[in-house]
Design a protein around this motif. Structure first.
Motif: not given
Lengths: 244, 209
Positions: A136, A140, B18-19, B21-22, B24-25, B27-32, B73, B82, B86
């Protein structure tokens, strides 16, 4: 299958510091500056951030950092001496607090600007950080420029149509927020679709542990960074603190 | 994502952590997006000191929009934790205190429990989860709460005379910080409601939610 080891030896190693030392330095700076009495370390961290920007030849970043830090210093320390009143006291208090953020963000910008997501992922693997967190964080890092560019584009469009600015924000705060966030999120999600597809194709979600072509290694640059940090730490402990 | 043809709603998340890949992606996009929206709203306010007072409530309301979209989502339990983790790590690198980092992660866990109690598909559970998570915007004030005495005993303050110390004291008293926390909770609720309304107005129609 071609011999990967000879291929790795043939491709030049990217110059720069080990991502792990950059993360460690940033963490230490952040914790030291934000802890009680951290103002004593702010000049040292600002010097470090400036030095890192210069070492990466990021002239604009170095100039911006110097300008922001000087503004905070003038507003926080000089202005109250010249023109004392209650409003200035509030501004000075805010700025003397914000200068800590300027220092750590300066070091953080170096990490974000000079570390590729692959390097970061390799560094996290070397530290054995759990996969959900490391993947993650690496993703990011990849998305920041994309989302930042979309946000800047939406802000530009709003400015062109006269929608951004203080008056609009004060008179229609919710409408302004809607006009900014909705197109920005929609555009970012659209851009992210392609990036996600390509990331998954390249094995991002795979349960296997990938290997790195250039595993992160401690180099002479990192040694130099550690020595500089030690010197700055000693200097800020021994010399009288300019910001109190 | 498969959609249930009878109700039109996406399936409830499985209780496994058990995440894919989708996940994790996402989560990362929305965190950004969450972080960029927060900072960009702050930039909107840097223009004039009048808006400075409005910045934190505006940031809380604005961030409700991406978080509410993210919550639709969530496909595995733990994604909100998570997300909080992050974001907290990013803020730690960007100059947050260790206390603030722990605070954000705890808020994420509490919000996750609220979301779980609504079985991850309840609109009101999502709104309350965001209201709780919005308290993460209180982290910049945490050092003032903990470190207040050393802050006011600072030589700049004593040098500038008792008037300033009194002004700062009045500005940073516990009731005032309590009001700030209350304002954050109320605007968090408003942000959740706004996000949920915008979700229906824009994102569902565009097929993004």
């Amino acid at each position: 299958m071609p011999d990967l080891r000879s291929l790795a030896a043939a491709t030049p190693r990217q110059p720069g510091l080990d991502p792990r030392s950059k993360i460690l330095v940033l963490l230490i700076c952040s914790i030291v500056v934000m802890s009680p009495g951290g103002l004593r370390f702010v000049p040292a961290v600002l010097i470090l951030a400036g030095g890192l920007a210069l070492s990466a030849r990021a002239w604009r970043r170095a100039l911006g950092l110097a300008a922001t830090a000087t503004t905070m210093w003038v507003l926080g320390w000089l202005l109250p001496l010249w023109w004392p009143n209650a409003l200035v006291a509030i501004v000075a208090l805010t700025c003397s607090y914000l200068i800590r953020f300027v220092a750590t963000v300066g070091v953080g910008m170096h990490l974000i600007a000079t570390t590729s997501p692959t390097q970061l992922a390799a560094a996290f693997r070397a530290w054995r950080i759990p996969r959900p967190i490391s993947v993650t964080l690496a993703v990011m890092l990849r998305f920041f420029p994309v989302v930042g560019a979309e946000a800047a584009a939406v802000l530009d469009a709003m400015r062109l149509r006269g929608l951004a600015g203080t008056t609009g924000l004060v008179r229609h705060p919710v409408l302004t927020l809607e006009r900014f966030t909705v197109p920005m999120i929609a555009a970012s999600l659209r851009a992210s679709e392609d990036l996600s597809a390509s990331a998954i194709l390249r094995g991002l979600g795979s349960q296997h542990t990938p290997t790195a072509m250039h595993p992160p290694r401690f180099s002479s640059g990192d040694l130099l960074l550690m020595l500089a940090c030690a010197a700055l730490a000693v200097a800020s402990l021994v010399l009288p603190a300019p910001l109190t | 994502m498969s959609v249930d043809p009878t109700t039109g709603t996406p399936p409830r998340p499985k209780p496994s952590t058990r995440f894919s890949a989708r996940d994790l992606l996402d989560t990362a996009i929305f965190a950004v997006i969450f972080i960029v929206v927060t900072y960009a709203t702050g930039l909107l306010g840097i223009v004039s000191p009048v808006v400075w007072l409005l910045v934190v409530p505006l940031q809380v309301v604005a961030s409700g929009i991406p978080v509410m979209l993210f919550l639709t989502r969530v496909r595995h339990a733990g994604m909100l934790t998570l997300f909080a983790g992050v974001v907290a790590l990013f803020y730690l690198l960007g100059g947050n205190t260790l206390l603030g980092t722990a605070w954000i992660i705890v808020l994420g866990l509490v919000a996750e429990v609220i979301l779980w109690s609504g079985r991850y598909r309840s609109r009101w559970a999502a709104i309350w989860a965001y209201t709780v998570f919005a308290l993460s915007f209180f982290t910049p004030f945490l050092p003032l709460l903990v470190d207040r005495d050393s802050y006011l005993a600072d030589s700049t303050w004593t040098q500038m005379g008792s008037d300033y110390v009194n002004a700062a004291d009045a500005l940073l008293t516990l009731p005032v910080l309590g009001i700030v926390a209350l304002v954050i909770v109320i605007t968090g609720l408003l942000g959740g409601l706004l996000g949920s309304a915008l979700l229906r107005k824009h994102f569902v129609r565009a097929g993004l939610a």
